[in-house]
Write an enzyme that holds these catalytic residues in place. Structure first.
Site, PDB file in Angstrom:
ATOM      1  N   ASP A 124      -5.482  -2.021  -1.523  1.00 18.37           N
ATOM      2  CA  ASP A 124      -6.477  -2.722  -0.551  1.00 18.37           C
ATOM      3  C   ASP A 124      -7.507  -1.707  -0.227  1.00 18.37           C
ATOM      4  O   ASP A 124      -7.581  -0.578  -0.077  1.00 18.37           O
ATOM      5  CB  ASP A 124      -5.512  -2.735   0.787  1.00 18.37           C
ATOM      6  CG  ASP A 124      -6.174  -3.361   1.904  1.00 18.37           C
ATOM      7  OD1 ASP A 124      -6.394  -4.575   2.028  1.00 18.37           O
ATOM      8  OD2 ASP A 124      -6.922  -2.589   2.704  1.00 18.37           O
ATOM      9  N   ARG A 163     -35.232 -25.384  -8.042  1.00 19.60           N
ATOM     10  CA  ARG A 163     -35.085 -26.648  -7.013  1.00 19.60           C
ATOM     11  C   ARG A 163     -36.266 -26.540  -6.034  1.00 19.60           C
ATOM     12  O   ARG A 163     -36.454 -25.517  -5.402  1.00 19.60           O
ATOM     13  CB  ARG A 163     -34.026 -26.363  -6.251  1.00 19.60           C
ATOM     14  CG  ARG A 163     -33.377 -27.146  -4.958  1.00 19.60           C
ATOM     15  CD  ARG A 163     -33.079 -28.458  -5.248  1.00 19.60           C
ATOM     16  NE  ARG A 163     -32.579 -29.183  -4.034  1.00 19.60           N
ATOM     17  CZ  ARG A 163     -32.079 -30.526  -4.109  1.00 19.60           C
ATOM     18  NH1 ARG A 163     -32.139 -31.154  -5.289  1.00 19.60           N
ATOM     19  NH2 ARG A 163     -31.536 -31.078  -3.000  1.00 19.60           N
ATOM     20  N   GLY A 172     -24.942 -28.546  -1.787  1.00 18.47           N
ATOM     21  CA  GLY A 172     -23.552 -29.297  -2.050  1.00 18.47           C
ATOM     22  C   GLY A 172     -23.233 -29.132  -3.510  1.00 18.47           C
ATOM     23  O   GLY A 172     -22.084 -29.151  -4.076  1.00 18.47           O
ATOM     24  N   GLY A 218       2.321 -10.212 -11.799  1.00 20.39           N
ATOM     25  CA  GLY A 218       1.784 -11.003 -12.793  1.00 20.39           C
ATOM     26  C   GLY A 218       2.529 -11.185 -14.251  1.00 20.39           C
ATOM     27  O   GLY A 218       3.311  -9.806 -14.502  1.00 20.39           O
ATOM     28  N   GLU A 262      -4.597  -4.043  -6.541  1.00 21.81           N
ATOM     29  CA  GLU A 262      -5.117  -2.795  -7.011  1.00 21.81           C
ATOM     30  C   GLU A 262      -5.557  -1.781  -5.924  1.00 21.81           C
ATOM     31  O   GLU A 262      -6.458  -1.094  -6.112  1.00 21.81           O
ATOM     32  CB  GLU A 262      -6.094  -3.045  -8.183  1.00 21.81           C
ATOM     33  CG  GLU A 262      -5.431  -3.500  -9.426  1.00 21.81           C
ATOM     34  CD  GLU A 262      -5.091  -2.510 -10.170  1.00 21.81           C
ATOM     35  OE1 GLU A 262      -5.155  -1.321 -10.061  1.00 21.81           O
ATOM     36  OE2 GLU A 262      -3.824  -3.070 -10.969  1.00 21.81           O
ATOM     37  N   THR A 264      -7.915  -6.859  -2.141  1.00 18.07           N
ATOM     38  CA  THR A 264      -6.795  -6.454  -1.607  1.00 18.07           C
ATOM     39  C   THR A 264      -5.616  -6.123  -2.772  1.00 18.07           C
ATOM     40  O   THR A 264      -4.766  -5.471  -2.400  1.00 18.07           O
ATOM     41  CB  THR A 264      -6.142  -7.374  -0.611  1.00 18.07           C
ATOM     42  OG1 THR A 264      -5.887  -8.924  -1.312  1.00 18.07           O
ATOM     43  CG2 THR A 264      -6.867  -7.504   0.513  1.00 18.07           C
ATOM     44  N   SER A 279       0.923  -1.513  -0.113  1.00 16.43           N
ATOM     45  CA  SER A 279      -0.035   0.017  -0.049  1.00 16.43           C
ATOM     46  C   SER A 279       0.893   1.198   0.102  1.00 16.43           C
ATOM     47  O   SER A 279       0.505   2.193  -0.749  1.00 16.43           O
ATOM     48  CB  SER A 279      -0.980   0.171   1.169  1.00 16.43           C
ATOM     49  OG  SER A 279      -1.703  -1.111   1.216  1.00 16.43           O
TER      50      SER A 279
END
Lengths: 696, 696
Positions: free
Chosen positions: B450, B336, B425, B199, B448, B446, B166
């Site tokens: 925080d 469902r 599930g 990256g 680009e 967090t 940061s």
């Protein structure tokens, strides 16, 4: 330890009495650990040693392919089984430990490590072994228990179907008695009736306990459990699906990849009559059905009730998984610096007010849940060991287990998430453990009973004073029960009245009890939670009744009242948890540990009240002034707990070997150039005991 | 579609006017989609087509090993680059699209698919390409942009270090000018200064934009950006680390495994003087430093400010990831069934009140955030295209981007979690997409910036009326700024006063404005959020000032006030989001879509007010009676939105091919034996328009 030089959990200055007389407690880590470990310290230590021995598994989870990892998990499960760790819950005559409480303690502690191992243990010993033990009789025990305990027999627990999870009574698999051969014929009538998400089924299990509708002579007797061989050895000795059994892998999952979840279809699978687990009902050779429990509903729920151990286990495991996350986040926050306040060193994350607010109430709640879980596990032990086995104690156990499972698992999800975010990018690396913690625990909130359905069970018990079958998740029955009663009777039936009397006992200050008591008086805290519980239960009961009287059908009534029903259960469970924490405190000898845990109990209780202060304000039980005072008190308690945070997480005694997280716990992430080794010197955000006391 | 027969999003009965005159809106899916897609519908459709073409990647993410998957992700990125999808933000003269707004729209839509592709695109085109474009000058554009756009040059963005994320101004990597050779020498002075989580660094990038402290003649000029080759071809044509560069893989991560995050160490790495990205500062051959921006702080924050596009991109992507989760959960809940209310068929999940409460406010918020994001993206476009580029508009953009990024990413985390749990599930299987959605988006909160640090930036702007450098995350500066002012001045400096006047403009009903307006009056809703914002900003300013005046050091003051500072930013951002939603509504022509979105805006606004009703109660801006009325209104709105839920998620137009989730969307999970095809007949939980209207 290498990190000791870097942190200063207990700055010397804080130990001096301040002007206000406040002295920070100085609890001893080992003594706190003894409080937490309780009666089963030795069992927990055995598990800790096993965790250290197999700590490498946490890395293997990342490096091995899925099949290899599943086999490795099985290998570890069988290895630790040999240490006795997984057999505590079984009778000694079959090689078990004969101590159910020990079995829960072992399971909980196992949650510090890889959770595939945990769940595999749960499936084999808890679900499969537990079903054989609880639902079977001597013939099944003799046939299967010794092999289950030593792992030579691997089993699955085949209850859930694709079409039905929560509504177990509606399962569609059938077991039809064939009087000509004296066999049951097991069938999957349609695809929605396939057994689904069954642990151990995709790769390892030879046997399954299958839940199916028992049909005899065209008549249905409801859901019963049967031992069904699902795999057999072929001529080369390899395990292959048994004739008539189709097995499919559920495929990749979010987590728990070391557990081989599968689907099962049965087509005319014949099993001997003796494979019915017949503790509560049997079928004789002639096809005559008999049971000591007359009511089919009651019989079913008695059956299901014996499986409560699974819920107690999951709740406890979840709380321990949350502990791992807190150890990492607190230790990181005591090392990691960011931004300078005064120009010498950057500040420790844990000295920031917001960071304290994010982590410390979760730490306090973890302690609270730990002690509440200890009570539930104790009750499980006393019920199942026969020490105190009554209808009433079973009901209480089932309710507490349901509530704790929901609270423990949601707490894990929330805590792990908050801790991961509090560790930034380093927390995102798999080596930091959050990846597996998050992915593996995620399903805890919905398996072994969906949390919302479990809370409805709790609420139903409270609303009907257990008039219906506790385990019956059909909430519409509750509506129908209420429908038949007068309003007075409905409210009287709830347990609310008793509660309210206990509020008056606690704080007799008349109508102003809530604004006159001290915020840190446990009696005040408890009275608030009891009052809320009483009010919400009564209000839910009134709403149900007025919905029915207003002519809405049971479905519409329940749909509308459902959020209140869930709120009632949550309010109840919060009160149960706080009572457990306060009860534990009461029993501790005076000393530094008790003082530290007292701060933590206050932080927990006031955080809970603060979080729902809207409700108290709305219901006239809190003034704005008081609400703001509570927020200030929580802030102040965070500052007081902050110097204790390290000791409080160290007392969880999570072995260093399973923490991993080199980037969180190791030396790299500290801005090493800026003042390692003498933190106390520029503790600018952290405050001294004097400053803290000035607030108090 | 196969599922259409099963669901009845718009029961016929609901279309008849009821006694109360309420008629359910009947929005058209395509028309709603047009509202959402907005100005860039064509761009979004291009991306949708690409997503369908590469939908197989979602399965490859599970089946390929890490290296193979990373290479496959790169391949897909390069393939879609050829369609122009990833180049919209670059000038046309280098092969780009010359439309920054289009570039954001494309990126957002890409978030419907595999998120490794998204982040890889973000790294290559947004971060690396964006830095070259924004921080470089013609020589860099000529050298790198065409290759960046077509992917023949792969780059990394090396800002974050292990020791500093940061606090970018405190980065420790150095670039020292060597006047003898006319080169910069790049060094990693200690291990905490290694570049981390970068990256594209572990496997693919040849170049990196490296942020380092510029040293010239023993003097530091602060952080600047340099193009550094990190890989070179060896004699066999393989890419190997450049001399002096050490590269390490960050290892397995929670998610985004298709992105090759790495660590970089530099040891005496020499780069030509021209590799300094010199838009804001340059060094001549003789080693003389020059910059058009005199203040070093200002220069640094101008540099950082140009990178705002990354935040806008991540916020928008997160909102779209949340949409995918909502599509799955809503469609599942409309199919469902679980538990019978009246004995014919089991009930649809979405007809349960609690299920509506869990999903529908999140759906409403997703729409709100979508429209707020559209505004930020629009502002980004107008600032960076030069349409409206001023100091003031840049500041506003940076603030809005920070707030939206925090809100969008937290919303994604929360929504994906709730939707997973609502799918039980089946939601835990990787094929249901939640596994990747959860794991991949987790880091969004967090990276680009925080989220908490970003909200502090927002608050600092509000509290100081942008007196400091907006991008300066050092909050202690804010404390110091406040310290020098009188209290009146502090409060006047905040933007609170203007806000409060706008509250009075909205609802001139005197002191009782809050209890007399209709709950569903947008002016009331907005007034409430403005009032809260004003109060919290003023209160945070007062607390800062009184802390300073009370003699606490800036660190202790900030630590104590930090939760209020964050709360101020959140209150501000909530108001901004609601204004955007209401503004969008205002601009729509009358019709069914506007009516549907009106319900949704009410649901959003009242959910936000309900969630923080404690604050309004505490501050005397809400009575208990009103608070309870708001809760009833939210319940009622949930029932009204419920029949629209399917259309509302269909309008997101997430391609079926990327939804996967056979167990959620396919036929198996429906209790097929119990009444498929004629749901309307036993819609017992769902209510008719008459019943809904009776409530209203």
């Amino acid at each position: 330890m290498a990190t000791d030089a870097v942190v200063s959990p207990q700055p010397e200055s804080a130990r001096e009495p301040s002007a206000g007389g406040y002295v920070q407690p100085a609890p001893d880590t080992a003594a706190l650990q003894r409080v937490l470990d309780g009666r089963y310290a030795e069992v927990r230590d055995l598990v800790r040693r096993n965790l250290v021995d197999y700590a490498g598994l946490l890395e293997e989870a990342e490096s091995l392919d899925r099949d290899a990892f599943r086999d490795r998990v099985l290998e570890v499960v069988l290895d630790i089984a040999r240490t006795g760790q997984t057999g505590f819950g079984f009778p000694t005559e079959y090689g078990g430990g004969g101590d159910i409480g020990a079995s829960i303690a072992a399971f909980e502690t196992l949650a510090y490590g890889d959770l595939s191992v945990l769940v595999k243990v749960g499936v084999q010993f808890g679900l499969f072994g537990g079903a054989v033990l609880q639902l079977g009789t001597k013939r099944h025990h003799d046939a299967y228990l010794a092999g289950t305990i030593d792992g030579s027999i691997l089993g699955a627990f085949a209850m859930t179907e694709s079409g039905h999870g929560s509504n177990v009574q509606a399962l569609a698999t059938t077991a039809t008695y064939d009087v000509a051969t004296g066999e049951f014929v097991v069938d999957t009538p349609h695809d929605a009736a396939r057994k689904d998400y069954i642990g151990n089924a995709a790769r390892h299990a030879e046997l399954a306990v299958v839940f199916a509708q028992l049909h005899i002579g065209g008549e249905s007797q409801g859901v019963h459990a049967f031992v069904v061989p699902i795999r057999v050895r072929d001529e080369d000795g390899n395990l292959v699906p048994a004739p008539g059994v189709r097995i499919e892998d559920c495929g990749p999952k979010m987590g728990l990849e070391g557990v081989d979840n599968g689907r099962l279809w049965f087509s005319g699978v014949r099993i001997p009559r003796e494979n019915l687990l017949d503790r509560f009902a049997d079928v004789n050779e002639a096809g005559v059905y008999s049971s000591a429990i007359e009511s089919p509903g009651r019989r079913f729920f008695t059956t299901i009730g014996t499986l409560v151990q699974g819920r107690v286990s999951v709740g406890g495991a979840a709380i321990n998984a949350a502990k791992v996350a807190l150890v990492l986040a607190v230790r990181y926050a005591e090392r990691r610096r960011q931004f300078e306040a005064t120009g010498d060193a950057e500040e420790l994350l844990l000295d920031y007010g917001m960071h304290q607010r994010r982590l410390l109430p979760l730490l306090a709640r973890t302690y609270a849940l730990h002690f509440a879980q200890e009570e539930v596990a104790g009750r499980l032990h006393s019920v199942f060991s026969g020490e105190e086995d009554s209808e009433r104690s079973r009901r209480a156990l089932e309710s507490e287990a349901a509530g704790m499972k929901a609270f423990g698992t949601w707490h894990a999800t929330r805590t792990i998430q908050e801790c991961r975010e509090a560790c930034g990018g380093a927390g995102y690396l798999s080596a930091s453990r959050f990846a597996a913690l998050k992915a593996d625990t995620d399903v805890f909130t919905t398996f072994e009973g969906d949390n919302h359905v479990l809370l409805q069970l709790v609420a139903k018990g409270l609303l009907t004073d257990y008039a219906g079958d506790f385990q019956d998740a059909d909430q519409f029955e509750m509506v129908r029960l209420v429908a038949g009663l007068a309003l007075d009777e409905v409210v009287k039936r709830t347990r609310a009245h008793q509660l309210f009397e206990r509020v008056r006992d606690l704080l007799p200050g008349g109508d102003e009890w809530d604004s006159e008591a001290g915020l840190r008086d446990p009696a005040y805290q408890l009275a608030m939670l009891r009052y809320r519980e009483e009010q919400i239960i009564s209000s839910a009961a009134r709403r149900l009744k007025s919905g029915v009287d207003g002519g809405l059908n049971p479905g519409a009534v329940f749909s509308r009242v459902q959020p209140h029903v869930i709120a009632a259960a949550k309010a109840h469970q919060e009160r149960v948890v706080l009572e457990a924490f306060l009860g534990k405190l009461d029993g501790l000898p005076d000393g530094e540990e008790k003082r530290a845990l007292g701060l933590l109990a206050d932080l927990h209780a006031l955080s809970v009240i603060e979080e729902d202060r809207a409700w108290f304000l709305e219901h006239g039980r809190m003034t704005s002034t008081r609400a703001k005072a509570i927020t200030r008190e929580v802030d102040d308690l965070c500052r007081k707990v902050r110097p204790l945070a390290r000791v409080l997480v160290d007392a969880f005694a999570v072995p260093e070997e399973v923490l991993r997280a080199p980037d969180l716990l190791g030396p790299v992430v500290v801005a090493a150039e800026q003042g390692d080794g003498d933190d106390a010197a520029h503790h600018t955000l952290g405050e001294t005991a004097e400053q803290v006391a000035d607030q108090a």
